[in-house]
Design a protein around this motif. Structure first.
Motif, short mmCIF file in Angstrom:
data_model
loop_
_atom_site.label_atom_id
_atom_site.label_comp_id
_atom_site.label_asym_id
_atom_site.label_seq_id
_atom_site.Cartn_x
_atom_site.Cartn_y
_atom_site.Cartn_z
N VAL A 48 -32.68 -12.92 -24.11
CA VAL A 48 -31.26 -12.51 -24.17
C VAL A 48 -30.57 -13.20 -25.34
N PHE A 49 -30.85 -14.48 -25.52
CA PHE A 49 -30.23 -15.21 -26.64
C PHE A 49 -30.68 -14.64 -27.99
N LEU A 50 -31.98 -14.30 -28.09
CA LEU A 50 -32.47 -13.71 -29.34
C LEU A 50 -31.78 -12.37 -29.60
N PHE A 51 -31.57 -11.59 -28.53
CA PHE A 51 -30.88 -10.30 -28.69
C PHE A 51 -29.45 -10.52 -29.15
N HIS A 52 -28.77 -11.53 -28.60
CA HIS A 52 -27.39 -11.81 -29.01
C HIS A 52 -27.34 -12.28 -30.47
N LEU A 53 -28.31 -13.09 -30.87
CA LEU A 53 -28.37 -13.49 -32.28
C LEU A 53 -28.60 -12.28 -33.19
N GLY A 54 -29.45 -11.36 -32.73
CA GLY A 54 -29.68 -10.14 -33.50
C GLY A 54 -28.42 -9.29 -33.59
N LEU A 55 -27.63 -9.26 -32.51
CA LEU A 55 -26.38 -8.50 -32.51
C LEU A 55 -25.40 -9.10 -33.53
N ILE A 56 -25.32 -10.42 -33.56
CA ILE A 56 -24.44 -11.08 -34.54
C ILE A 56 -24.96 -10.83 -35.96
N GLY A 57 -26.30 -10.87 -36.12
CA GLY A 57 -26.89 -10.63 -37.44
C GLY A 57 -26.61 -9.21 -37.93
N LEU A 58 -26.67 -8.22 -37.02
CA LEU A 58 -26.36 -6.84 -37.40
C LEU A 58 -24.90 -6.70 -37.82
N THR A 59 -23.99 -7.34 -37.06
CA THR A 59 -22.57 -7.32 -37.43
C THR A 59 -22.34 -7.99 -38.78
N LEU A 60 -23.06 -9.09 -39.00
CA LEU A 60 -22.94 -9.80 -40.28
C LEU A 60 -23.43 -8.93 -41.43
N ARG A 61 -24.52 -8.20 -41.17
CA ARG A 61 -25.07 -7.31 -42.21
C ARG A 61 -24.08 -6.20 -42.56
N LEU A 62 -23.45 -5.62 -41.55
CA LEU A 62 -22.49 -4.54 -41.79
C LEU A 62 -21.22 -5.04 -42.48
N SER A 63 -20.89 -6.33 -42.26
CA SER A 63 -19.66 -6.87 -42.86
C SER A 63 -19.86 -7.32 -44.31
N ARG A 64 -21.12 -7.43 -44.75
CA ARG A 64 -21.44 -7.81 -46.14
C ARG A 64 -20.99 -9.22 -46.49
#
Length: 256
Positions: free
Chosen positions: A45-61
């Motif tokens: 679950v924690f890895l999934f949450h880190l991935g969710l933050i990473g995806l948001t970070l990627r979209l925000s540039r």
């Protein structure tokens, strides 16, 4: 005067930046609450949450290096927790180290406590950094105001944000002045000079605050902040909010 300490990349143009501040506050607040309520054994679950933050970070540039550098603020708290971990009771030994005449025994409880603080603190810090880096601080205050947070609290936060940089500017001015006079401050006998500098900083900040307040009153300030262009939630906000909530809930169903 430095104005980009808290929200350096908040004025970039990206999908995440264009979202309403309330959308991002609700999304990251939900993520942090779910993370705190997740047992430390559920590492997927924690890895999934880190991935969710990473995806948001990627979209925000936003530069990843900038976020990782700011996340180092968590290190002092982790070190503080690690100092107390050896004093916890040992239920199931997981390993140990020989320290000459003595030994240090690590138990499963120790490792779980350390892991729990590390991963939850890291996710919370990363979420706050991404939120503050994609949203200008005045927009965050506007979102808090619309969430019915007491106006006095949002007003105080706004003044702290405003006067923090004024205070920093005064500190840099005093530092340049004492450096030009050869002050180094390396001995205890120079503490008296440091005290005078702090007193001068207080007087300068007070007088600067008075001038700013009189300027605000002259421009019609009546105790409540006003926004020229109030933000409104659009279709993209509801789509992002639904997708973020769904992903957070699904992670609890699949990975637990």
């Amino acid at each position: 005067m430095e104005h980009s300490f808290l929200d350096r990349y908040s004025h970039l143009g990206s999908v995440i930046h264009n979202l309403d501040a309330r959308t991002k506050v609700l999304s990251f607040l939900t993520l942090m609450i779910v993370t705190v309520l997740t047992p430390p054994q559920c590492w997927p679950v924690f890895l999934f949450h880190l991935g969710l933050i990473g995806l948001t970070l990627r979209l925000s540039r936003i530069p990843v290096r900038y976020v990782l550098t700011r996340s180092l603020i968590i290190i002092p708290f982790i070190l503080m927790v690690s100092l107390f971990v050896p004093f916890l009771p040992v239920n199931q030994p997981a390993g140990g180290y020989s320290l000459g005449p003595g030994s240090l025994l690590l138990g499963r409880t120790h490792l779980l406590v350390f892991w729990n603080v590390l991963i939850k603190g890291l996710i919370g810090v990363l979420a706050v950094i991404v939120l503050s880096s994609t949203t200008p601080f005045p927009r965050l205050l506007e979102a808090l105001k619309k969430f019915k947070v007491p106006s006095l609290l949002t007003l105080l936060l706004g003044f702290i944000y405003r006067y923090f940089f004024v205070l920093l500017d005064e500190v840099l001015t005093i530092k340049r002045a004492v450096d030009s006079r050869g002050y180094r401050g390396r001995t205890i006998w120079q503490v008296k000079t440091l005290g005078r500098m702090l007193g001068q900083l207080f007087l300068r900040s007070y007088e600067r605050g008075e001038r700013v307040y009189l300027g605000m009153v002259a421009r019609g300030f009546q105790g409540l902040p006003k926004t020229i262009t109030p933000s409104r939630m659009q279709g993209a906000d509801y789509v992002f909010l639904s997708a973020f909530f769904s992903a957070t809930v699904i992670s609890q169903i699949i990975f637990r």
